[in-house]
Design a protein around this motif. Structure first.
Motif, PDB file in Angstrom:
ATOM      1  N   MET A   1     -15.983   0.481  16.444  1.00 14.38           N
ATOM      2  CA  MET A   1     -15.575  -0.539  17.414  1.00 14.38           C
ATOM      3  C   MET A   1     -15.571  -1.919  16.735  1.00 14.38           C
ATOM      4  O   MET A   1     -16.404  -2.204  15.901  1.00 14.38           O
ATOM      5  N   ALA A   2     -14.653  -2.757  17.104  1.00 22.52           N
ATOM      6  CA  ALA A   2     -14.530  -4.049  16.428  1.00 22.52           C
ATOM      7  C   ALA A   2     -15.653  -4.984  16.834  1.00 22.52           C
ATOM      8  O   ALA A   2     -15.915  -5.176  18.010  1.00 22.52           O
ATOM      9  N   PRO A   5     -12.927  -9.329  17.095  1.00 18.63           N
ATOM     10  CA  PRO A   5     -11.600  -8.959  17.569  1.00 18.63           C
ATOM     11  C   PRO A   5     -10.479  -9.710  16.860  1.00 18.63           C
ATOM     12  O   PRO A   5      -9.320  -9.365  17.028  1.00 18.63           O
ATOM     13  N   ASN A   6     -10.778 -10.739  16.100  1.00 13.13           N
ATOM     14  CA  ASN A   6      -9.725 -11.481  15.433  1.00 13.13           C
ATOM     15  C   ASN A   6      -9.357 -10.916  14.068  1.00 13.13           C
ATOM     16  O   ASN A   6      -8.537 -11.472  13.374  1.00 13.13           O
ATOM     17  N   LEU A   7      -9.996  -9.826  13.712  1.00 12.63           N
ATOM     18  CA  LEU A   7      -9.577  -9.150  12.487  1.00 12.63           C
ATOM     19  C   LEU A   7      -8.151  -8.654  12.640  1.00 12.63           C
ATOM     20  O   LEU A   7      -7.719  -8.302  13.736  1.00 12.63           O
ATOM     21  N   GLU A   8      -7.406  -8.631  11.527  1.00 12.69           N
ATOM     22  CA  GLU A   8      -6.029  -8.141  11.602  1.00 12.69           C
ATOM     23  C   GLU A   8      -5.988  -6.713  12.130  1.00 12.69           C
ATOM     24  O   GLU A   8      -5.178  -6.352  12.942  1.00 12.69           O
ATOM     25  N   GLU A   9      -6.833  -5.892  11.595  1.00 10.27           N
ATOM     26  CA  GLU A   9      -6.910  -4.523  12.088  1.00 10.27           C
ATOM     27  C   GLU A   9      -8.355  -4.102  12.001  1.00 10.27           C
ATOM     28  O   GLU A   9      -8.985  -4.243  10.952  1.00 10.27           O
ATOM     29  N   THR A  10      -8.848  -3.615  13.057  1.00  6.67           N
ATOM     30  CA  THR A  10     -10.238  -3.183  13.012  1.00  6.67           C
ATOM     31  C   THR A  10     -10.327  -1.860  12.273  1.00  6.67           C
ATOM     32  O   THR A  10      -9.353  -1.138  12.138  1.00  6.67           O
ATOM     33  N   GLN A  13     -11.844   4.363  13.506  1.00  9.23           N
ATOM     34  CA  GLN A  13     -12.967   5.282  13.640  1.00  9.23           C
ATOM     35  C   GLN A  13     -12.423   6.692  13.702  1.00  9.23           C
ATOM     36  O   GLN A  13     -11.392   6.937  14.318  1.00  9.23           O
ATOM     37  N   THR A  14     -13.077   7.585  13.069  1.00 13.59           N
ATOM     38  CA  THR A  14     -12.670   8.981  13.192  1.00 13.59           C
ATOM     39  C   THR A  14     -13.785   9.750  13.869  1.00 13.59           C
ATOM     40  O   THR A  14     -14.967   9.452  13.698  1.00 13.59           O
TER      41      THR A  14
ATOM     42  N   GLU B  41      -9.644  12.511  15.480  1.00 14.66           N
ATOM     43  CA  GLU B  41      -9.023  11.348  16.122  1.00 14.66           C
ATOM     44  C   GLU B  41      -9.349  10.085  15.340  1.00 14.66           C
ATOM     45  O   GLU B  41     -10.472   9.922  14.844  1.00 14.66           O
ATOM     46  N   GLU B  43      -9.280   5.994  16.038  1.00 20.03           N
ATOM     47  CA  GLU B  43      -9.114   4.983  17.085  1.00 20.03           C
ATOM     48  C   GLU B  43      -8.670   3.676  16.450  1.00 20.03           C
ATOM     49  O   GLU B  43      -9.291   3.211  15.479  1.00 20.03           O
ATOM     50  N   ARG B  45      -7.913  -0.333  17.142  1.00 13.97           N
ATOM     51  CA  ARG B  45      -8.111  -1.471  18.052  1.00 13.97           C
ATOM     52  C   ARG B  45      -7.537  -2.687  17.349  1.00 13.97           C
ATOM     53  O   ARG B  45      -8.111  -3.160  16.376  1.00 13.97           O
ATOM     54  N   LEU B  46      -6.417  -3.175  17.879  1.00 14.64           N
ATOM     55  CA  LEU B  46      -5.738  -4.291  17.215  1.00 14.64           C
ATOM     56  C   LEU B  46      -5.703  -5.504  18.136  1.00 14.64           C
ATOM     57  O   LEU B  46      -5.685  -5.374  19.353  1.00 14.64           O
ATOM     58  N   ALA B  48      -4.359 -10.005  17.885  1.00 12.86           N
ATOM     59  CA  ALA B  48      -3.604 -10.976  17.090  1.00 12.86           C
ATOM     60  C   ALA B  48      -4.513 -11.572  15.995  1.00 12.86           C
ATOM     61  O   ALA B  48      -5.714 -11.747  16.240  1.00 12.86           O
ATOM     62  N   PRO B  49      -4.012 -11.897  14.849  1.00 14.29           N
ATOM     63  CA  PRO B  49      -2.628 -11.665  14.405  1.00 14.29           C
ATOM     64  C   PRO B  49      -2.406 -10.196  14.030  1.00 14.29           C
ATOM     65  O   PRO B  49      -3.258  -9.592  13.374  1.00 14.29           O
ATOM     66  N   ILE B 150     -11.733 -10.269  24.282  1.00 14.09           N
ATOM     67  CA  ILE B 150     -10.784  -9.394  23.574  1.00 14.09           C
ATOM     68  C   ILE B 150     -11.430  -8.035  23.316  1.00 14.09           C
ATOM     69  O   ILE B 150     -10.809  -6.986  23.512  1.00 14.09           O
ATOM     70  N   GLN B 154     -10.117  -4.515  24.599  1.00  9.79           N
ATOM     71  CA  GLN B 154      -9.837  -3.410  23.670  1.00  9.79           C
ATOM     72  C   GLN B 154     -10.591  -2.140  24.099  1.00  9.79           C
ATOM     73  O   GLN B 154     -10.035  -1.045  24.058  1.00  9.79           O
TER      74      GLN B 154
END
Lengths: 223, 624
Positions: A1-2, A5-10, A13-14, B41, B43, B45-46, B48-49, B150, B154
């Motif tokens: 889980m992030a 949240p401002n990371l480009e892509e968290t 998780q698998t 699976e 997951e 979680r995106l 901005a940016p 955010i 998410q």
């Protein structure tokens, strides 16, 4: 889980997924480009075609105007299957009667309403069957343009054409651009006799010399 | 066919700006559950940016699944991602699978389900509705979300929406038609693309009309009363009884509403009669304009573009069913508020007489096919039936009413009423049609026979409907193969349109917008798409895709609907005159209204027996 949240892509998780559920891949899917092969054949709309192929009434009359129809050709070496000569009695403005040959022979001299006709089984492009009564030219005397042109139309139709009759002082014949291979005729499995019986139920057959029609023809009727 | 080893269940949170005519807001988050071939699976979680492409897009084929994918399409367009393909929208699949069930009630078709409702229908656990509302409110009410907000969104997006979608998919999977579902998925995303573009509106003029709508409606009511010499509107209220009396006095038959069995002067029932009775034409056109002015509002964004929810699959035939508060819900005259921006052009491509073409193709009637391909099937029918070479407009109208009416299951009584002829004459025309299009006639009968077995009638891409066995369904099933397949065609066209700039569509036409110097090329491409799509669905039979020179509107001209053009723009010019008059009245302080409101059907149905009458002059001109 992030955490941020401002990371480009968290971080992905698998996990092991739903262990109790069946796998969902591989999945084969179609594409819009394949629509021609995916289109469901609309012929299924006619799944119950047979259910309405036996109308309660078989009409004995010339094929309707503007209707393309065809007939089956008879083998000259065999007995006719889809046509026959009959005697018919047609009182003015009423449905015709069928007259057996024995009765016709006894009354024919007195009644000019009795005529020999050639009943021919036909089917329209829409699959509706009927009996076409063609009047015959007298063996002696002058021929009639209507009778002659009707017989010509029959010959065209029986040679594998969809034809249409147009009344203009005679029957003019229009042949459809559609070939039999494009629109094959849909004759039912009923026999010719079944069609005749359907067109002429017992009350439309004059079986005796005591039939009330003879009295009507001789003395008139009030109704 | 594509074999997908991975499936991505996607959802996003954003401000939909519902009812505002705006593009949706930038997504606060985009989340996805990626299911791998081995069942594991991942997951995602995106926020901005956003990356330049989705992290699950690794080059190999994967299937994207969502619920109401149009929303995600909007998010993807915002962040610059291409729309995914193949994709399956569970909302669309639900509508396909449950169409018959949703049409069972007496009050028309049920609206499409929410994700929670769909999950409930399949007995699948889903999120709490109150929690969903809370999270939506959080997404809608602000743009500068904190990191904690955010993260909360998410979590909701992934753990609730994506997870519910996955569970719903597992439940629906045995019933989904995977070969055809991606066409619907692509359609759902493409219509969002269409909404994204929006329809350009001449806002200066629209604001003037909206500002003075009550005064214009009042003037229209007054003019209508004067023109018909009757108080059809009294103090702003529509008087049905007065209209009935007028029709009776003028010998105009009053239609009976098949739904209620009562007399009615509803515009939908009177529409087929406008070609026969001038009074009805006046009433129909005025009433529609008056009613439209009574609810005169379009969802128009700050960029002066009109956007609305198309409500795909909203009708039992699979047609879209947008609200009447859209440009397409207004009388055709008012579509002229659409106007291209400088340097741009708008084109309308019309699937002329699409119903006839589809009926010809499906039935295989060679004569109807030839008549359709001639460009004017109604004229061809009139020519053949009347034995003349050049039928009048009225004669053509008569035979058009007959052909369309027959496909809609119209009988001799209704045709006689609509055309102002006797029942015998109407029956003779119907007989002429049965004789000319005998293959079609027999085919329609067979379709009814199948429907009567309570077995689904299925269209080319799987849209289907079963009869319920209730009285009066014949009309639905006579027309269902045509309307249903027309809808299938529309969806396939959208799915294949790619980047073609569609900005609007009706049941049988498309509106495109492009630069003035490119519009003709764009139209040509779209015509090819339509023809190819129809050929693919109709066994090689290509429907027409008409777009004449006059169907292209270049700035500074405004869009004009064909019917308005044929009427010489009289209604539009009249509307403009009334706007000016209303403005002048306002300037002089005479902003008065003899009536109030937009007019409404506020009286009970009149159930008295009213004798029918026929217009002999019309009969003579028709020549039957």
């Amino acid at each position: 889980m992030a955490e941020n949240p401002n990371l480009e892509e968290t971080t992905p998780q698998t996990n092991s997924g739903n262990s109790g559920s069946p796998p969902i891949t591989p999945i084969n899917v179609g594409e819009p480009a394949d629509a021609a092969s995916l289109a469901i054949d609309q012929k299924h709309l006619e799944d119950f075609l047979q259910t309405d192929m036996k109308p309660g009434v078989v009409e004995c009359k010339r094929p309707a105007k503007a209707t393309f129809f065809t007939v089956r050709k008879e083998d000259p070496k065999e007995a006719w299957k889809d046509r026959a000569l009959y005697f018919m009695l047609e009182p003015e403005g009423r449905d015709p009667y069928l007259v057996p040959p024995a009765i016709a022979a006894k009354k024919k001299e007195d009644e000019d309403t009795i005529r020999a006709v050639l009943l021919v089984r036909y089917v329209t492009m829409a699959g509706e069957e009927g009996l076409w009564p063609l009047k015959l030219n007298p063996q002696e005397g002058k021929s009639n343009r209507w009778n002659t042109s009707a017989m010509n139309a029959l010959r065209v139709a029986e040679n594998g054409a969809w034809v249409r009759l147009i009344s203009k002082g005679e029957y003019r014949i229009q042949v459809s651009g559609k070939k039999m291979t494009e629109v094959p005729p849909r004759f039912s499995e009923r026999t010719f006799s079944e069609l005749v019986n359907a067109a002429f139920p017992p009350d439309r057959v004059i079986n005796s010399l005591d039939h009330p029609i003879w009295d009507e023809l001789a003395n008139g009727r009030t109704k | 066919m594509i074999t997908c080893q991975r499936v991505v269940f996607i959802d996003s949170e954003f401000d939909a700006k519902k009812g505002q005519g705006e593009r949706p807001g930038l997504p606060v988050c985009i989340c996805a559950i990626e299911v791998l071939a081995d069942g594991r699976e991942i997951e995602h979680r995106l926020a901005a940016p956003y990356p330049t492409r989705p992290p699950w897009d690794r080059g190999d084929p994967y299937l994207t699944i969502g619920f109401a994918l149009g929303a995600e399409a909007g998010s993807m367009m915002h962040v610059g991602w291409p729309l995914p393909s193949p994709a399956i929208d569970l909302y669309a699949e639900y509508m396909v699978l449950h169409n018959t069930e949703m049409c069972r009630g007496d009050e028309g078709k049920q609206p499409g389900p929410s994700l929670i409702q769909a999950c409930r229908r399949y007995g699948v656990a889903s999120m709490d509705a109150a929690y969903k509302d809370e999270m939506r409110a959080l997404a809608y009410t602000k743009t500068n979300h904190t990191a904690a907000e955010i993260t909360a969104l998410q979590n909701y997006c992934l753990d609730d929406d994506c997870r519910s979608t996955l569970r719903l998919f597992r439940a629906m999977r045995p019933y989904i038609d995977f070969l055809r579902a991606p066409i619907r998925g692509a359609f759902m995303m493409q219509i969002e693309r269409m909404r994204w573009r929006g329809i350009p509106i001449d806002m200066t003029l629209f604001r003037r009309a909206r500002q003075h709508a009550p005064a214009i409606a009042a003037k229209m009511r007054g003019e209508m009363n004067r023109k018909l010499s009757a108080e059809i509107y009294f103090c702003g209220v529509f008087k049905r009884g007065t209209m009935f009396r007028l029709m009776q006095q003028r010998g105009i038959p009053i239609p009976v509403d098949p739904k209620t069995g009562k007399y009615s002067c509803a515009t939908r029932l009177l529409k087929p009669m406008i070609g026969t009775y001038s009074e009805i034409k006046t009433f129909y056109e005025y009433k529609r304009m008056i009613e439209a002015l009574g609810r005169f509002g379009l969802e128009i964004g700050s960029d002066n573009r009109h956007r609305f929810w198309l409500n795909p699959f909203g009708q039992k035939t699979g047609r879209n069913n947008p609200s009447t508060a859209t440009l397409w819900g207004l009388p055709h005259t008012m579509r002229s508020f659409m106007k291209p921006d400088p340097g741009m052009a708008i084109a309308q491509i019309d699937l002329g007489s699409a119903h006839i073409g589809i009926a010809a193709a499906l039935s295989g009637d060679p004569i109807l096919m030839a008549d359709y391909l001639s460009g004017d099937p109604y004229k061809q029918f009139a020519v053949a039936a009347l034995g003349i070479t050049n039928p009048t407009a009225l004669q053509r109208q008569v035979y058009k009413a007959c052909v369309l009416g027959r496909i809609f299951g119209m009988g001799a009584d209704t045709l006689a009423r609509n055309l102002g002829i006797t029942r015998d004459q109407a029956q003779r025309i119907l007989d002429q049609m049965s004789a000319r299009y005998s293959v079609l006639d027999a085919w329609l009968k067979r379709v009814l026979v199948k429907a009567a077995h309570i077995i689904p009638i299925t269209c080319t891409l799987g849209w289907s409907l079963s009869a319920s066995g209730r009285m009066g369904e014949e009309r639905t099933f006579l027309n269902f193969p045509m309307q249903g397949n027309e809808s299938e065609l529309l969806r396939l066209v959208f799915a294949r349109a790619g980047d073609l700039p569609i900005i609007g569509c009706a049941h049988d036409s498309f509106i495109l917008e492009d630069r003035a110097d490119q519009i003709k090329q764009t139209v040509w491409k779209m015509q090819q798409v339509i023809r190819a799509a129809s050929s693919d669905l109709l066994g090689g039979f290509k429907l027409r895709a008409d777009c004449d020179e006059e169907d292209i509107t270049y700035y500074p001209d405004r869009f004009i609907d064909k019917r308005e053009r044929e009427d010489g723009m009289q209604h539009w010019n009249w509307l403009m005159r009334l706007i000016e008059e209303a403005e002048n009245d306002e300037g002089r302080g005479r902003y008065g209204d003899h009536g109030r409101g937009g007019g409404s059907s506020d009286e009970e149905h009149d159930t008295r027996t009213i004798p029918e009458a026929n217009d002999e002059s019309t009969q003579a001109e028709i020549g039957v």
